[in-house]
Design an enzyme around this catalytic site. Structure first.
Site, PDB file in Angstrom:
ATOM      1  N   CYS A 418       0.898  -1.077  -0.092  1.00 41.23           N
ATOM      2  CA  CYS A 418       0.048   0.025   0.031  1.00 41.23           C
ATOM      3  C   CYS A 418       0.808   1.132  -0.030  1.00 41.23           C
ATOM      4  CB  CYS A 418      -0.960   0.169   1.179  1.00 41.23           C
ATOM      5  SG  CYS A 418      -0.647  -1.055   2.567  1.00 41.23           S
ATOM      6  N   ARG A 447       7.766 -10.249   5.762  1.00 39.39           N
ATOM      7  CA  ARG A 447       7.183  -9.882   7.274  1.00 39.39           C
ATOM      8  C   ARG A 447       7.951 -11.088   8.287  1.00 39.39           C
ATOM      9  NH1 ARG A 447       0.609  -9.393   6.060  1.00 39.39           N
ATOM     10  NH2 ARG A 447       1.060  -7.899   4.320  1.00 39.39           N
ATOM     11  N   GLN A 465       1.468 -11.065  -3.027  1.00 39.32           N
ATOM     12  CA  GLN A 465      -0.108 -11.149  -2.988  1.00 39.32           C
ATOM     13  C   GLN A 465      -0.690 -10.708  -4.169  1.00 39.32           C
ATOM     14  OE1 GLN A 465      -0.510  -8.181   0.171  1.00 39.32           O
ATOM     15  NE2 GLN A 465      -1.569  -9.871   1.442  1.00 39.32           N
ATOM     16  N   ASP A 467      -2.424  -8.524  -4.927  1.00 37.36           N
ATOM     17  CA  ASP A 467      -2.652  -7.137  -4.018  1.00 37.36           C
ATOM     18  C   ASP A 467      -2.915  -6.024  -4.919  1.00 37.36           C
ATOM     19  OD1 ASP A 467      -2.955  -5.628  -1.997  1.00 37.36           O
ATOM     20  OD2 ASP A 467      -0.856  -5.203  -1.634  1.00 37.36           O
ATOM     21  N   HIS A 469      -4.816  -2.019  -4.838  1.00 36.54           N
ATOM     22  CA  HIS A 469      -5.498  -0.722  -4.021  1.00 36.54           C
ATOM     23  C   HIS A 469      -6.457   0.154  -5.074  1.00 36.54           C
ATOM     24  CE1 HIS A 469      -2.246  -1.837  -1.626  1.00 36.54           C
ATOM     25  NE2 HIS A 469      -3.059  -1.622  -0.686  1.00 36.54           N
ATOM     26  N   LYS A 549     -13.833  -4.003   7.090  1.00 35.30           N
ATOM     27  CA  LYS A 549     -13.243  -4.752   6.263  1.00 35.30           C
ATOM     28  C   LYS A 549     -14.031  -6.339   6.049  1.00 35.30           C
ATOM     29  CE  LYS A 549     -10.277  -7.424   9.839  1.00 35.30           C
ATOM     30  NZ  LYS A 549      -9.002  -8.144   9.802  1.00 35.30           N
ATOM     31  N   HIS A 595      -8.036  -1.703   0.094  1.00 35.41           N
ATOM     32  CA  HIS A 595      -7.293  -2.702  -0.049  1.00 35.41           C
ATOM     33  C   HIS A 595      -7.922  -4.003  -0.298  1.00 35.41           C
ATOM     34  CE1 HIS A 595      -4.182  -0.330   2.563  1.00 35.41           C
ATOM     35  NE2 HIS A 595      -5.433   0.109   3.259  1.00 35.41           N
TER      36      HIS A 595
END
Length: 720
Positions: A418, A447, A465, A467, A469, A549, A595
């Site tokens: 992000c 991580r 991911q 991923d 946005h 979420k 997200h």
RNA sequence: GCUGGUGUAGCUCAGUUGGCAGAGCAGCGCAUUCGUAAUGCGCAGGUCAUCGGUUCGAAUCCGAUCACCAGCUCCA
């Protein structure tokens, strides 16, 4: 509790018939009035749909159904009672054991128990033996209703401190009850089976640690897990199912099918071997294409950032413990003397900043550390003592400045995409015409997870991911999310997978922003889920501090639940990065950020896919789609021709021209879960065909090579 | 990170009381030329996770570390 009256009581049975009793009755009596067989088989009773003990008085007209071993509700009651059976056995074995809580679960039951030393699987035989004795004793199980004071007296006399805490947590006005079987009494809501003689099939499965009240700072108890069934046969079936599930374990299949490996020197990071890599890249490519079709842009952003980025995004404050921090070329190496000096200064600051009681504990720990660097890192972690986040740096600005300047030029591996996407959005002035602006990124994330949490592909330190946005205006939320959920559904349906649960997590206590904005956002998310006709549960107060979420949960073959897809609304990040777009009225307006991930992490999704298919991947995904097997080396010439044709045709093919017998080659190919095994011998060479054996359909007989190519072409087509 | 458990050949696992390191599969070689889930014979393969300790002697007993497993806390 109503006092017994002499009013007649009318009981409606499940078949619609009505029985009248002169006064208050019980489930046991009703069962007896229907038949001796039912009375014997009765386990518990449903009164107006609520499970009760057979001995519970029924004083009012009610709809009653007698629960037997065959009733779906009965198993949970049996297992709940079995926790007591086990606890009683543990108490006989270890009289000083303290009990906490013991609920039934989907798989069986567990009980959290404090013993010194802790229970281990070696104690299982002894415990099970005592359990069997208690079954033989056939002790009646009786319910006792207690006042709060009596309950306190009863359990404090037994020194059951965890039970006392449970008593205090029972809401005012609720009935407090305990259940007694022989010498054993347990605080419990019930209901329970009528006697310990009822148990026929149970087994203790495992032990594990569990924190009291789920808090890592509390006592650690031993969670003893077991399972129970009404019959030995059901238990054996359950154990066999667990064996089958083990065979599907992605860690085992990953090795056997040569998809990936791990090494001690890279814990939590995956080596993707050729076959796994083929699949991984295919999933990734398909996801990129899907996103492109759905109006996403795809970007590829840095992995390593100056920590300034994460200061702005908030990760440095909230997520630092989970980040890999890397010294840059221009960062200064910390000198030993500096470390000693900072450790001393920080200790002095801590002595005044940290509350006395906690500081005393900390000081004792500190005294055990011999090196200055160990003391310094201990002091830096002190900010978490007591679960509070007071930061020593803030209390000691001098040290802070020194540390920060030493950290100048320090980089960190991104744990999420992000922040970089915020920079992409901010790269130029944006117009409302561009919204929703969807940015997709499959960047590598790191991580620094605690060592104990790692496992297989489902929890790793390095991963990607799918991923994205989405930057949009407030009023676009509902439509965009509705569309997104439908996309998520489409993808999972393509794999034949279903969600175990969907959660909508709402405003937590420490939320940021306006309450009205949250209400509107939560409503929009709820509407979007409903518009897709999905079942969901609300997880009140479980949203992130920056926005509500939706989490999509799937289950693996060992029945563990994993979050995969997720949708999160974020009002904070755009604010922290000062994002804005020009709206219709030529005014600056702040966008909302969504997200979202569909697979979640490729790694975790991959692991779940392996288990979902048990390694039998559909042809389009299988790393090897066909293998050519020769009957003997006389047919290698034609077999090579077949193999070359397949490869040129874009089929991922292998060959097995070894001197083994055909049965052995078939077995090898089956074990490697290859969709098609093509046997080539005299007949096939003569007719220019292949004898096809499908992994899913078995032997299909000889098919001309062209027909086979046509067939596999159809199956290779990507389907999302 | 915490609690408990595990670590022996590429894989699955034996290894008795502390006394020469074992099997099956996989691999390699030779023979076999075979029709739908294991052809036969032979060979090779080990820092018993790592480091330290006890002992005449350690895979075995003790300690530390690392990794993995079941959970917990956390989480995609």
């Amino acid at each position: 509790m109503t006092v017994a009256s002499s009013q007649p009581v009318q009981i409606t049975l499940p078949d619609g018939s009505v029985k009248t009793f002169d006064g208050p009755t019980t489930g046991a009596q009703i069962a007896g009035s229907i038949g001796a067989g039912l009375a014997k088989a009765a386990v518990a009773v449903l009164v107006d749909g609520v499970p009760k003990d057979l001995s519970a008085p029924i004083a009012k007209d009610a709809a009653v159904s007698i629960l037997t071993a065959k009733s779906p509700e009965a198993l949970e009651i049996l297992r709940h009672s079995c926790t007591h059976l086990m606890a009683q056995a543990v108490k006989r074995l270890r009289p000083n054991a303290l009990l906490e809580d013991g609920p039934p679960t989907e798989e069986g039951f567990w009980y959290d128990i404090k013993t010194e030393p802790p229970l281990t699987p070696e104690d299982f035989d002894a415990i099970e033996k005592i359990m069997a004795e208690i079954v033989k004793e056939a002790l009646p199980i009786e319910r006792i209703v207690l006042s709060r004071d009596d309950a306190r007296t009863l359990f404090s006399a037994r020194g059951e401190k965890y039970k006392l805490d449970l008593i205090e947590r029972i809401p005012e006005g609720d009935t407090i009850s305990a259940y007694k079987q022989g010498e054993f009494v347990d605080l419990c809501r019930g209901p329970h089976v009528p006697t310990t003689g009822i148990f026929k099939a149970f087994k203790l499965m495992s032990v594990a640690g569990a924190y009291w009240k789920g808090d890592a700072r509390n006592d650690q108890l031993t969670r003893v897990k077991g399972t129970a069934f009404f019959t030995e046969k059901e238990l054996a079936g359950h154990l066999q199912m667990l064996e089958e599930a083990k065979k599907r374990d992605h860690r085992k299949l990953g090795r056997e099918l040569e998809l990936f490996m791990h090494h001690d020197w890279a814990p939590g990071e995956t080596f993707w071997l050729n076959k796994g890599n083929l699949m991984y890249k295919q999933l990734s490519r398909m996801m990129s294409e899907l996103c492109r079709e759905e109006g996403y842009e795809e970007v590829f952003t840095p992995m390593l950032f100056k920590v300034d980025l994460f200061r702005m995004s908030g990760h440095w404050d909230h997520y630092r413990d989970n980040m890999f921090v890397v010294p840059g070329q221009d960062s200064r190496t910390l000198e030993a003397a500096d470390i000693a000096q900072w450790a001393a200064r920080l200790e002095a600051e801590a002595a005044t900043a940290v509350p006395a009681e906690e500081w005393n504990t900390a000081k004792a720990e500190l005294a055990k550390l011999t090196t200055a660097s160990a003391r310094l890192s201990f002091l830096l972690k002190l900010k978490q003592v007591g679960g509070k986040h007071w930061n020593l740096f803030e209390k000691a600005p001098g040290v802070f400045v020194t540390m920060e300047s030493a950290a100048n030029g320090t980089y960190a591996l991104k744990p999420m995409n992000c922040p970089s996407h915020m920079l992409v959005f901010r790269d130029r002035r944006r117009s409302y015409r561009e919204l929703p602006l969807r940015i997709h990124d499959q960047g590598v994330l790191h991580r620094n997870e605690a060592s104990g949490t790692l496992g297989g592909l489902t929890r790793v330190r390095q991963f990607c991911q799918d991923d994205a946005h989405i930057f949009l205006a407030q009023e676009q939320i509902e439509q965009e999310i509705t569309q997104l959920i439908s996309l998520i559904k489409r993808v999972y349906t393509a794999f034949g997978m279903e969600f175990a649960r969907v959660f909508l997590s709402t405003r937590p206590d420490d939320f940021l922003g306006e309450k009205e904005t949250w209400d509107r956002a939560e409503k929009a998310l709820e509407n979007s889920i409903r518009a897709n006709g999905m079942e969901f549960k609300i997880n009140a107060g479980d949203g992130a501090f920056y926005g509500p979420k939706i989490d999509f949960i799937v289950r693996d073959c060992l029945n563990r639940e994993w979050q995969t897809a997720t949708i999160q609304l974020d009002y904070q990040l755009p604010a922290r990065f000062g994002l804005k777009f020009v709206n219709r009225n030529n005014e600056d307006e702040q966008p909302v950020v969504v997200h979202r991930a569909i697979f979640g992490s490729f790694e975790r999704f991959f692991g779940i896919l392996i288990e979902h298919f048990g390694g039998n991947f559909p042809t389009w995904l299988a790393p090897v789609q066909a293998r050519v097997l020769t009957i003997s080396d006389k047919y290698e010439g034609y077999a090579t021709e077949v193999f070359d044709t397949l490869r040129r045709h874009g089929v991922r093919a292998e060959r097995d021209f070894s001197a083994e017998k055909i049965g052995s080659k078939i077995r090898d190919g089956r074990n490697m879960r290859i969709p098609y095994l093509l046997v080539v011998g005299e007949k096939e060479e003569a007719s220019r065909s292949v004898a096809v054996r499908s992994q899913t359909e078995g032997e299909l007989g000889a098919i001309s090579l062209d027909d086979f190519l046509a067939r596999i072409d159809k199956e290779k087509a990507i389907r999302f």
